[in-house]
Design a protein around this motif. Structure first.
Motif, PDB file in Angstrom:
ATOM      1  N   GLN A 134       0.861  -1.189   0.000  1.00  0.00           N
ATOM      2  CA  GLN A 134       0.000   0.000   0.000  1.00  0.00           C
ATOM      3  C   GLN A 134       0.896   1.237   0.000  1.00  0.00           C
ATOM      4  N   GLY A 135       0.822   2.018  -1.073  1.00  0.00           N
ATOM      5  CA  GLY A 135       1.696   3.170  -1.210  1.00  0.00           C
ATOM      6  C   GLY A 135       1.055   4.455  -0.759  1.00  0.00           C
ATOM      7  N   VAL A 136       1.679   5.569  -1.153  1.00  0.00           N
ATOM      8  CA  VAL A 136       1.161   6.901  -0.851  1.00  0.00           C
ATOM      9  C   VAL A 136       1.133   7.711  -2.135  1.00  0.00           C
ATOM     10  N   GLU A 137       0.198   8.654  -2.203  1.00  0.00           N
ATOM     11  CA  GLU A 137       0.089   9.516  -3.376  1.00  0.00           C
ATOM     12  C   GLU A 137       1.078  10.669  -3.303  1.00  0.00           C
ATOM     13  N   LEU A 138       1.451  11.174  -4.483  1.00  0.00           N
ATOM     14  CA  LEU A 138       2.239  12.392  -4.552  1.00  0.00           C
ATOM     15  C   LEU A 138       1.355  13.637  -4.572  1.00  0.00           C
ATOM     16  N   TYR A 139       0.128  13.475  -5.039  1.00  0.00           N
ATOM     17  CA  TYR A 139      -0.793  14.595  -5.184  1.00  0.00           C
ATOM     18  C   TYR A 139      -1.043  15.280  -3.848  1.00  0.00           C
ATOM     19  N   GLN A 140      -0.874  16.608  -3.851  1.00  0.00           N
ATOM     20  CA  GLN A 140      -1.099  17.452  -2.671  1.00  0.00           C
ATOM     21  C   GLN A 140      -0.089  17.212  -1.541  1.00  0.00           C
ATOM     22  N   LYS A 141       0.928  16.426  -1.825  1.00  0.00           N
ATOM     23  CA  LYS A 141       1.987  16.252  -0.836  1.00  0.00           C
ATOM     24  C   LYS A 141       3.023  17.370  -1.007  1.00  0.00           C
ATOM     25  N   THR A 142       3.832  17.580   0.025  1.00  0.00           N
ATOM     26  CA  THR A 142       4.862  18.625   0.000  1.00  0.00           C
ATOM     27  C   THR A 142       6.203  18.023  -0.397  1.00  0.00           C
ATOM     28  N   LEU A 143       6.755  18.549  -1.480  1.00  0.00           N
ATOM     29  CA  LEU A 143       8.082  18.144  -1.932  1.00  0.00           C
ATOM     30  C   LEU A 143       9.087  19.203  -1.510  1.00  0.00           C
ATOM     31  N   GLY A 144      10.123  18.789  -0.816  1.00  0.00           N
ATOM     32  CA  GLY A 144      11.221  19.683  -0.471  1.00  0.00           C
ATOM     33  C   GLY A 144      12.366  19.479  -1.448  1.00  0.00           C
ATOM     34  N   VAL A 145      12.813  20.553  -2.097  1.00  0.00           N
ATOM     35  CA  VAL A 145      13.894  20.495  -3.077  1.00  0.00           C
ATOM     36  C   VAL A 145      15.086  21.266  -2.526  1.00  0.00           C
TER      37      VAL A 145
END
Length: 527
Positions: A134-145
């Motif tokens: 069971q994974g997690v979505e990228l949508y609406q998640k916070t990406l730190g660059v």
């Protein structure tokens, strides 16, 4: 007719380009050092990738060699100092694989989020473990660059296309440029605490080595996923193992390792929540063709017309100017190095004033040398006199130059000011004994310091006993002081010290210096 040797495997298009331009070319790959040294004297140009090591011995045998072209970004396999000393230009191709690497970082992030490699292996083993993966979505998640250069900015655009919120840390990214990218500019600790996913796109420098260590992982948001497709050794792999094993991090995906190739004894390979690839960031058909074309075109342009593109060891200067300009190029770059290592975040503008005889020279080349010094401690190792202005422009950094006929009591003077979101820093330098670079003022405080070697920089209060405390601490640690230079604003006021040491201080010792009574800040500067 110029002759070029292609010593590593690359697209056949490179051979075609050399032939089209009337350059003799031979392809001899897989050569050992002895075999390469035996034939390299026959060639004017050398085209390589990462397999061939161009060290001082190879360069010494290269009696005709004028240019080394690296089909790719990194030039770790070329002895730049030895090449420069022998007058050999070293070029790379910094833009040929940026898209490929950015896409690979996104692919790693998605694979880690959905556990695609693990699920593939399970299914191939005859299992149907739907509930396990069971994974997690990228949508609406916070990406730190971390790092918003060529590759980082492409990752940002692609993540935004996936509906992610993007925050970024880059000490050389201005607020204006951050707004253009559509990212929120934050401090490092804030990024660590907020990011659901984190991807790093920085060079490997003293500042970024083991950037991700135990203390860093402890600050990261529980359940976060880390991606590194930049450089090995940015991540402390033992600390990453602990963070993954404990479950503090949900997963990690690495394309690069501190020691390559990776063998089965790396404990990370035992973890189910760790995925990896064998340094595939630039491994696409398109990227291989692009870098081969670029390196062939650049070598041809230099051998046939003297045009220098993407050189990592030579500014774009006419031959007759170089003799007069070289000492000032060295001074400018070293002033930039000092400020670049001392600068805070949010660099907005660089103001350079040339006064005296230096104002009559090719200040455009000097400006690029200064920018190279400022930027190279935080940006990818491809930074050079050619692309420094471009990289500064991409980050929204304004460049202003001024000229004055008089340098007051000096024959010539260069003053460099960094204007940042929080304040500014100013360094003033000159030449002594015709060619030696000297710092004569920093942030309004007069101090005379040779710009070379390992320097311990200290901000302090002007008070009795401080020199003794510093000297005693360094002496007890076995650190020899070569030179000690002081400057102060006024008695009992703000002061600074530059201490030339025979070897750099460890982080532990540097922290001990910083904690001494009267010391406000301490940094190691590498010049």
């Amino acid at each position: 007719m110029p002759a070029v040797l292609i010593a590593d495997k690359m697209s056949a298009r490179a051979v075609e380009i050399f032939h089209e331009r009337g350059i003799a070319v031979e392809v001899k790959t897989g050569l050992g050092k002895e075999a390469l040294c035996a034939i390299i004297g026959q060639y004017d140009g050398l085209a390589i990738r990462s397999a061939t090591n161009v060290d001082a011995d190879v360069l010494a045998a290269a009696s005709r060699l004028k240019v080394v072209g690296r089909a790719g970004i990194g030039v770790d396999n070329v002895d730049i100092h030895a090449a420069s000393k022998r007058g050999v230009i070293v070029m790379n191709t910094p833009y040929g694989n940026t898209v490929t690497t950015a896409e690979h970082a996104i692919a790693l992030m998605m694979a880690a989020a959905r556990m695609i490699p693990q699920a593939t292996m399970s299914l191939k083993a005859g299992q149907w473990e739907k509930s396990r993966f069971q994974g997690v979505e990228l949508y609406q998640k916070t990406l730190g660059v971390i790092g918003t250069g060529n590759i980082g900015s492409l990752v940002i655009a692609r993540a935004q296309g996936l509906g992610m919120r993007v925050i970024a840390y880059d000490p050389y990214l201005s607020k204006i440029r951050a707004a253009d990218l559509g990212v929120e500019l934050v401090e490092m600790d804030t990024l660590l605490a907020r990011a659901d996913f984190l991807t790093v796109h920085t060079p490997l420098t003293d500042a970024t080595r083991n950037l991700f260590r135990a203390e860093t992982f402890a600050k990261m948001k529980p359940g976060a996923i880390l991606v590194n497709a930049a450089r090995g050794c940015i991540v402390d792999e033992a600390a990453l193992y602990d963070a993954l094993k404990s479950g503090h991090l949900r997963a990690a995906a690495l394309d690069v390792f501190c020691k390559e190739p990776v063998h089965g004894d790396n404990p990370l390979l035992e973890l189910d929540n760790f995925i990896c690839t064998p340094h595939l960031g630039a491994s696409t058909e398109e990227a291989q063709v692009n870098v081969a074309i670029q390196v062939a075109e650049q070598i041809s342009a230099y051998l046939l017309r003297g045009v220098v593109q993407n050189a990592v060891n030579l500014p774009s200067v006419k031959e007759e100017e170089l003799l007069l300009l070289q000492p000032y190029l060295n001074l400018g770059e070293r002033l930039g190095l000092v400020l670049g290592q001392l600068a805070g975040s949010g660099l907005r503008e660089v103001v350079i004033e040339y006064a005296g005889e230096v104002a009559e020279l090719n200040t455009a080349a000097l400006t690029t040398a200064i920018l190279k010094g400022i930027l190279q401690s935080a940006l990818p190792e491809t930074i050079n006199a050619v692309n420094a202005p471009v990289l500064a422009k991409e980050r929204g950094i304004g460049i202003e130059t001024r000229k004055r006929e008089s340098a007051d009591e000096l024959r010539a003077r260069i003053a460099v000011t960094l204007r940042m979101d929080q304040g500014e820093r100013v360094a003033v330098g000159t030449l002594v004994h015709e060619h030696q670079a000297r710092l004569v003022q920093l942030d309004g405080i007069d101090v005379e310091m040779p710009l070379a070697g390992d320097l311990l920089y200290i901000q302090n209060r002007d008070e009795p006993g401080l020199i003794g405390r510093i000297g005693g601490l360094l002496g007890a640690a076995g650190i020899n002081i070569a030179q000690f230079h002081l400057g102060r604003e006024k008695p009992a006021g703000a002061a600074l010290s530059f201490i030339a040491v025979d070897q750099p201080l460890t982080e532990v010792l540097l922290e001990q210096v910083a904690s001494l009574p009267g010391v406000l800040a301490a940094r190691m500067l590498r010049l």
